[in-house]
Write an enzyme that holds these catalytic residues in place. Sequence first.
Site, mmCIF file in Angstrom:
data_model
loop_
_atom_site.group_PDB
_atom_site.id
_atom_site.type_symbol
_atom_site.label_atom_id
_atom_site.label_comp_id
_atom_site.label_asym_id
_atom_site.label_seq_id
_atom_site.Cartn_x
_atom_site.Cartn_y
_atom_site.Cartn_z
ATOM 1 N N GLU A 108 -47.447 94.487 26.929
ATOM 2 C CA GLU A 108 -48.827 94.951 27.021
ATOM 3 C C GLU A 108 -48.917 96.191 26.142
ATOM 4 O O GLU A 108 -48.623 97.302 26.567
ATOM 5 C CB GLU A 108 -49.228 95.275 28.465
ATOM 6 C CG GLU A 108 -50.727 95.498 28.612
ATOM 7 C CD GLU A 108 -51.148 96.939 28.859
ATOM 8 O OE1 GLU A 108 -52.345 97.221 28.744
ATOM 9 O OE2 GLU A 108 -50.292 97.798 29.156
ATOM 10 N N ASP B 160 -45.627 96.756 31.238
ATOM 11 C CA ASP B 160 -46.867 97.501 31.149
ATOM 12 C C ASP B 160 -46.744 98.706 30.214
ATOM 13 O O ASP B 160 -45.740 99.408 30.231
ATOM 14 C CB ASP B 160 -47.165 97.977 32.577
ATOM 15 C CG ASP B 160 -48.401 98.803 32.660
ATOM 16 O OD1 ASP B 160 -49.450 98.274 32.315
ATOM 17 O OD2 ASP B 160 -48.300 99.980 33.053
HETATM 18 C C1 GLC Z 1 -55.289 102.277 26.821
HETATM 19 C C2 GLC Z 1 -53.858 101.905 26.826
HETATM 20 C C3 GLC Z 1 -53.620 100.665 27.618
HETATM 21 C C4 GLC Z 1 -54.277 100.793 28.960
HETATM 22 C C5 GLC Z 1 -55.703 101.170 28.857
HETATM 23 C C6 GLC Z 1 -56.290 101.402 30.216
HETATM 24 O O1 GLC Z 1 -56.009 101.360 26.084
HETATM 25 O O2 GLC Z 1 -53.394 101.699 25.510
HETATM 26 O O3 GLC Z 1 -52.262 100.452 27.766
HETATM 27 O O4 GLC Z 1 -54.238 99.587 29.635
HETATM 28 O O5 GLC Z 1 -55.813 102.330 28.114
HETATM 29 O O6 GLC Z 1 -57.638 101.669 30.097
HETATM 30 C C1 GLC Z 2 -51.680 99.303 31.874
HETATM 31 C C2 GLC Z 2 -52.620 98.635 32.838
HETATM 32 C C3 GLC Z 2 -53.750 99.558 33.170
HETATM 33 C C4 GLC Z 2 -53.219 100.858 33.669
HETATM 34 C C5 GLC Z 2 -52.232 101.447 32.675
HETATM 35 C C6 GLC Z 2 -51.521 102.616 33.252
HETATM 36 O O1 GLC Z 2 -52.211 99.457 30.628
HETATM 37 O O2 GLC Z 2 -53.081 97.432 32.290
HETATM 38 O O3 GLC Z 2 -54.591 98.969 34.116
HETATM 39 O O4 GLC Z 2 -54.269 101.757 33.866
HETATM 40 O O5 GLC Z 2 -51.247 100.524 32.336
HETATM 41 O O6 GLC Z 2 -50.594 102.206 34.214
#
Ligand code: GLC
Ligand code: GLC
Length: 651
Positions: free
Chosen positions: A326, A284
């Site tokens: 991710e 993540d």
């Molecule tokens: C941003 C981050 C991503 C996260 C998202 C949550 O786009 O880059 O990692 O999941 O915010 O809204």
């Molecule tokens: C990742 C997850 C998102 C979360 C963020 C912070 O981007 O997809 O849902 O808010 O991480 O943990």
Amino acid sequence: MYEQVSHSLLNAILDDLKPEIRRQDLRHFYTRLGANFYAIYSLFFTLYGHRVDFKAQMLRLVETMARGYIDRSAELERIDIEREQDHNWFLSQKWVGMALYTNGFADNLADLVTKTAYFQELGINLVHIMPILMCPTGKSDGGYAVSDFRQVDDRLGDLNDLRRVAEEFRKRDILLVLDVVMNHTSDEHEWARKASMGDSRYQDYYFVFDNREIPDMFEQTMPQIFPESAPGNFTWNAQMQKWVMTVFHDYQWDLNYSNPEVFIEMLDIILFWANQGVDILRLDAVAFLWKKIGSSCQNERNAHLILQLMKDCCQVTAPGVLFIAEAIVTPLEVIKYFGEDAIIAKECEIAYNATLMALLWDAIATQNTKLLYQGVKNLPAKLERATWLNYVRCHDDIGFGFDDNDIRAAGYEPYAHRQFLVNYFSGQFEGSPARGMVFMRNETTGDARISGSLASLAGLEAGQENNDQGLIDAAIKKILLLHSLILSFGGIPLFYNGDALGVVNDYGYRDDPGKSDDNRWIHRPKINWDRAELRKKQGTTEYSLFNAMKKMIAIRKETSAFADFNNREVVEVDNSHLLCFIRFNHDRPSERVLVVANFDANPQYLDLYLLRSRGIDPFGQFIDAYSGGKPAQYDRRIVLQGYQFYWLTEI
Ligand code: GLC
Ligand code: GLC
């Protein structure tokens, strides 16, 4: 390669290994360690070589890998060896995924086991179960604020339930994907608690500062992730009397990877989950792993080194396990998470294709493919042994992070165009049937993102509410059009829970104080299984969607040209409502599929004459693999209905 320094260190480490580790049968482990050691040593040295405890940390690192290996079951080791031999296994078109929250799909993990037949009914054989670990109630960020990396949230079950899920999946040839939240912990994690109580060892696990001097310097160049609900990147901790870095919410403390102990702890956790039978780990927020003053603190080179090191170590202990990155960043940056200057992935084998996702939504809103073409053409070539995770919706918001130059090349002004998209998907644009919500408007930059379920964004919610059959039909077609593209583009398609049933927005989150400030909950619904039965009843929306998806999935699995071996040619046509590309079988290039998609509500045609240079006969005959029939064709033109797609093969 024989490299003296690393080899003599390796020998010294093996001599020092704890006796209980030395006694085990470690044949495969030693082979892999020998093969990877130079890389592991070099990376660890680059990151931590300046520390006086470097050698001691290096020993702990090897011990962690060895212990992980000893804990690995014979069955998992057998799978490791099988996958090493068939190392392209995950590039096959046979994989089709779905992401879900346990309690959005079932009551808990035990109940999920009883529902696995649903995956097979639809053709799903890769399931990402969203975070299942212990999280404080109300301060969980949907499971991404973990307070214990080894404990399943007791509302969902326990470790035995998870093992049962893994077993059941393995029996049915379904891959299990779980998250490891690497970038941060909950403020209620034991490490954070100890840090709060003044333990300096654990304060070094995070970024803590006595005053605002350094935080203020960081803030000058760091963007904001949740500007509405969690402004700023630092939080004052009264107990500790210090500021702590919290890039996401104020209760999510960023881990400090410049400390080798943090790296080793997280490796241990990754190996722990690998040993529970997880096939793929979703890492993540990987773009955020390294923080540097004067930068955005995203996509730093050391973040990549951390991931390479993690991959090299994991390959020694559990080589069959893959990583998903991710990283919701620009195409030029995202491609680096496969590993630069490599042929095979040396960081993560799989990465979210957020660019394609956002481009598809752009084409839905504009009913044209100008930006989509621009973006797809500029998608950098990826490594041979790496693949995309292609998706339309997930549990997060949609950000329109296209390259400004691409937007201009498509003929729009970047700021105005993004405003249009936000207005369109939040239903504020005249005539838009979309029912999304604006997520995290940043008053300073003007940036905003969108929440909403696929069905609601496509207009199904508005159609059903107004009993407007035309709108409902259009929404169904749009949903299928989008899915047809992620199934045929190249990569692993990942559906989202409820999307095969047309589940619309869930507004219940507003009544839950732990969720009400985060409208991403609108698209994290719970499946109503009585309603889902309608998928078996002809004439219902559920039936139309589910059966069309099921059919597309079955066809994908039989179409070798849809496997991902860099076997896609984008074809420019003179109709800006269409997207057109050719997929070919990498073993037999003459075996190919012409994918054509119409994003316009009205019929459009494709002039085959333009495909001559691709070896396509403008007067040739075609079969559409999806409908099984010949496409509408006149003269040298193929005609598509509004929102129709074809998967054409020449006959
Ligand atoms: C941003 C981050 C991503 C996260 C998202 C949550 O786009 O880059 O990692 O999941 O915010 O809204
Ligand atoms: C990742 C997850 C998102 C979360 C963020 C912070 O981007 O997809 O849902 O808010 O991480 O943990």
